[in-house]
Motif scaffolding. Sequence first.
Motif, PDB file in Angstrom:
ATOM      1  N   ALA A  82      34.993 112.913  67.466  1.00 50.78           N
ATOM      2  CA  ALA A  82      34.999 114.356  67.717  1.00 50.78           C
ATOM      3  C   ALA A  82      35.396 114.625  69.166  1.00 50.78           C
ATOM      4  O   ALA A  82      34.612 115.151  69.961  1.00 50.78           O
ATOM      5  CB  ALA A  82      33.633 114.956  67.405  1.00 50.78           C
ATOM      6  N   GLY A  83      36.635 114.259  69.480  1.00 57.42           N
ATOM      7  CA  GLY A  83      37.149 114.505  70.830  1.00 57.42           C
ATOM      8  C   GLY A  83      37.185 116.005  71.095  1.00 57.42           C
ATOM      9  O   GLY A  83      37.532 116.781  70.210  1.00 57.42           O
ATOM     10  N   ARG A  84      36.802 116.390  72.290  1.00 58.89           N
ATOM     11  CA  ARG A  84      36.700 117.817  72.608  1.00 58.89           C
ATOM     12  C   ARG A  84      37.718 118.231  73.650  1.00 58.89           C
ATOM     13  O   ARG A  84      38.004 117.508  74.587  1.00 58.89           O
ATOM     14  CB  ARG A  84      35.304 118.131  73.150  1.00 58.89           C
ATOM     15  CG  ARG A  84      34.214 117.988  72.099  1.00 58.89           C
ATOM     16  CD  ARG A  84      32.898 118.544  72.607  1.00 58.89           C
ATOM     17  NE  ARG A  84      32.309 117.724  73.668  1.00 58.89           N
ATOM     18  CZ  ARG A  84      32.086 118.155  74.895  1.00 58.89           C
ATOM     19  NH1 ARG A  84      32.391 119.391  75.243  1.00 58.89           N
ATOM     20  NH2 ARG A  84      31.538 117.357  75.781  1.00 58.89           N
ATOM     21  N   GLY A  85      38.254 119.446  73.458  1.00 61.44           N
ATOM     22  CA  GLY A  85      39.141 120.030  74.449  1.00 61.44           C
ATOM     23  C   GLY A  85      38.442 121.200  75.115  1.00 61.44           C
ATOM     24  O   GLY A  85      37.273 121.479  74.849  1.00 61.44           O
ATOM     25  N   ALA A 125      29.232 111.752  75.406  1.00 70.60           N
ATOM     26  CA  ALA A 125      28.353 110.607  75.672  1.00 70.60           C
ATOM     27  C   ALA A 125      27.863 110.621  77.117  1.00 70.60           C
ATOM     28  O   ALA A 125      26.675 110.404  77.389  1.00 70.60           O
ATOM     29  CB  ALA A 125      29.089 109.303  75.366  1.00 70.60           C
ATOM     30  N   LEU A 126      28.771 110.899  78.057  1.00 71.58           N
ATOM     31  CA  LEU A 126      28.367 110.863  79.469  1.00 71.58           C
ATOM     32  C   LEU A 126      27.622 112.125  79.893  1.00 71.58           C
ATOM     33  O   LEU A 126      26.867 112.104  80.869  1.00 71.58           O
ATOM     34  CB  LEU A 126      29.591 110.627  80.364  1.00 71.58           C
ATOM     35  CG  LEU A 126      30.181 109.219  80.259  1.00 71.58           C
ATOM     36  CD1 LEU A 126      31.457 109.104  81.083  1.00 71.58           C
ATOM     37  CD2 LEU A 126      29.174 108.166  80.718  1.00 71.58           C
ATOM     38  N   CYS A 169      33.627 106.254  69.703  1.00 70.30           N
ATOM     39  CA  CYS A 169      32.657 107.095  70.376  1.00 70.30           C
ATOM     40  C   CYS A 169      32.854 108.486  69.787  1.00 70.30           C
ATOM     41  O   CYS A 169      33.940 108.818  69.313  1.00 70.30           O
ATOM     42  CB  CYS A 169      33.039 107.063  71.861  1.00 70.30           C
ATOM     43  SG  CYS A 169      32.004 107.988  72.951  1.00 70.30           S
ATOM     44  N   VAL A 170      31.820 109.320  69.791  1.00 69.59           N
ATOM     45  CA  VAL A 170      31.992 110.690  69.321  1.00 69.59           C
ATOM     46  C   VAL A 170      32.979 111.389  70.253  1.00 69.59           C
ATOM     47  O   VAL A 170      33.993 111.928  69.839  1.00 69.59           O
ATOM     48  CB  VAL A 170      30.633 111.421  69.291  1.00 69.59           C
ATOM     49  CG1 VAL A 170      30.822 112.892  69.005  1.00 69.59           C
ATOM     50  CG2 VAL A 170      29.743 110.788  68.234  1.00 69.59           C
ATOM     51  N   GLY A 173      36.196 124.919  73.419  1.00 63.68           N
ATOM     52  CA  GLY A 173      35.714 124.592  72.088  1.00 63.68           C
ATOM     53  C   GLY A 173      36.760 124.012  71.154  1.00 63.68           C
ATOM     54  O   GLY A 173      36.508 123.854  69.961  1.00 63.68           O
ATOM     55  N   ARG A 174      37.918 123.685  71.695  1.00 64.55           N
ATOM     56  CA  ARG A 174      38.950 123.133  70.814  1.00 64.55           C
ATOM     57  C   ARG A 174      38.712 121.650  70.562  1.00 64.55           C
ATOM     58  O   ARG A 174      37.946 120.991  71.257  1.00 64.55           O
ATOM     59  CB  ARG A 174      40.336 123.332  71.449  1.00 64.55           C
ATOM     60  CG  ARG A 174      40.811 124.771  71.414  1.00 64.55           C
ATOM     61  CD  ARG A 174      42.217 124.898  71.961  1.00 64.55           C
ATOM     62  NE  ARG A 174      42.222 124.575  73.382  1.00 64.55           N
ATOM     63  CZ  ARG A 174      42.655 125.406  74.333  1.00 64.55           C
ATOM     64  NH1 ARG A 174      43.111 126.584  74.014  1.00 64.55           N
ATOM     65  NH2 ARG A 174      42.637 125.049  75.593  1.00 64.55           N
ATOM     66  N   GLN A 175      39.400 121.129  69.556  1.00 67.79           N
ATOM     67  CA  GLN A 175      39.344 119.695  69.284  1.00 67.79           C
ATOM     68  C   GLN A 175      40.415 118.994  70.103  1.00 67.79           C
ATOM     69  O   GLN A 175      41.414 119.594  70.461  1.00 67.79           O
ATOM     70  CB  GLN A 175      39.661 119.425  67.819  1.00 67.79           C
ATOM     71  CG  GLN A 175      38.603 119.901  66.870  1.00 67.79           C
ATOM     72  CD  GLN A 175      38.931 119.455  65.454  1.00 67.79           C
ATOM     73  OE1 GLN A 175      40.083 119.207  65.126  1.00 67.79           O
ATOM     74  NE2 GLN A 175      37.915 119.361  64.628  1.00 67.79           N
ATOM     75  N   TRP A 176      40.193 117.718  70.341  1.00 70.47           N
ATOM     76  CA  TRP A 176      41.229 116.923  70.997  1.00 70.47           C
ATOM     77  C   TRP A 176      41.544 115.745  70.100  1.00 70.47           C
ATOM     78  O   TRP A 176      40.681 114.956  69.754  1.00 70.47           O
ATOM     79  CB  TRP A 176      40.755 116.422  72.362  1.00 70.47           C
ATOM     80  CG  TRP A 176      41.784 115.551  73.018  1.00 70.47           C
ATOM     81  CD1 TRP A 176      41.771 114.192  73.096  1.00 70.47           C
ATOM     82  CD2 TRP A 176      42.974 115.982  73.695  1.00 70.47           C
ATOM     83  NE1 TRP A 176      42.883 113.745  73.771  1.00 70.47           N
ATOM     84  CE2 TRP A 176      43.635 114.820  74.150  1.00 70.47           C
ATOM     85  CE3 TRP A 176      43.549 117.230  73.952  1.00 70.47           C
ATOM     86  CZ2 TRP A 176      44.837 114.869  74.841  1.00 70.47           C
ATOM     87  CZ3 TRP A 176      44.747 117.275  74.647  1.00 70.47           C
ATOM     88  CH2 TRP A 176      45.381 116.107  75.097  1.00 70.47           C
ATOM     89  N   GLN A 177      42.794 115.641  69.729  1.00 75.85           N
ATOM     90  CA  GLN A 177      43.186 114.563  68.836  1.00 75.85           C
ATOM     91  C   GLN A 177      43.778 113.409  69.599  1.00 75.85           C
ATOM     92  O   GLN A 177      44.560 113.601  70.542  1.00 75.85           O
ATOM     93  CB  GLN A 177      44.217 115.088  67.843  1.00 75.85           C
ATOM     94  CG  GLN A 177      43.891 114.598  66.445  1.00 75.85           C
ATOM     95  CD  GLN A 177      45.090 114.627  65.541  1.00 75.85           C
ATOM     96  OE1 GLN A 177      45.942 115.502  65.666  1.00 75.85           O
ATOM     97  NE2 GLN A 177      45.140 113.683  64.641  1.00 75.85           N
ATOM     98  N   SER A 178      43.420 112.194  69.192  1.00 76.39           N
ATOM     99  CA  SER A 178      44.026 111.032  69.828  1.00 76.39           C
ATOM    100  C   SER A 178      44.299 109.986  68.762  1.00 76.39           C
ATOM    101  O   SER A 178      43.827 110.093  67.639  1.00 76.39           O
ATOM    102  CB  SER A 178      43.130 110.493  70.930  1.00 76.39           C
ATOM    103  OG  SER A 178      41.835 110.255  70.444  1.00 76.39           O
TER     104      SER A 178
END
Length: 246
Positions: A39-42, A17-18, A11-12, A45-50
């Motif tokens: 493109a996980g978001r924190g 999505a929701l 998923c982006v 405006g930060r990125q979230w890595q998983s």
Amino acid sequence: PHFVIDWVEECVSTNTALMENTPADDGRVHVLAAERQSAGRGRRGRQWQSWPDGSLTFSSVWHFARGTPAPAGLSLVAGLAVAQALERFGVVGLQLKWPNDVLVNGEKLVGILVELSTGHARGLAAVIGIGINLRLPPDVRIEAQTGVTDLARALDGDVPSRPALLAAILAELERLCATYASGGFPALKDAWEQRNAFAELPVRISGDHTALEGICAGVDDDGALLLRTDTGMQRILAGDVSLRPL
Ligand code: BTN
């Protein structure tokens, strides 16, 4: 009867999505979990890595009727729910960093992103996105200064299955969201403050245009942070601000 769970490969961002396609209020709680987010978001405006297998990343949608308590407190409610669910699995020393990080030994175990979707017939919907580090890859783990930790370390290698974690967190979110809808944040304030990582410690709050320093004096009945400064008590609403220890 009431959870609808989609668990997808990729998923982006489950929050995006929701937010883009928010299920209408049909009395059920819709959940989207993803093995991978491109493109996980924190927050801010930060990125979230998983990492596949190494993380649990999901978002869920909670509808609130018009006139329920100020949505600002929901960020804190979400953090508290995750902390309480993880405590049931035996994690000790969990602390909350306002507005909604979950820490162990001062290191981040869980990130939470709460976004509000308005324009619903009967009220508003909160998209609560949760990312939990289960097993960080070795290259991330050995860098002692990253400030992140994982459940494997917090539980000495004994990590519960992701479905078990998901179920426990959803159950706790359901309980606390119901409490919040009927009694607002005051009913949850003590439980939050007991876990406040920075109680009575010096902190700096910074936003795009502001920076404030003071002593963290807890939270108020709306979930706003109370900062004791040289010029008196300041009330800070969870928004685009971040908190750092001094
Ligand atoms: C933060 O610490 O800044 C918040 C991180 C939130 C991450 C979760 S993972 C599931 C959901 N989808 C996203 O894109 N973000 C949240």
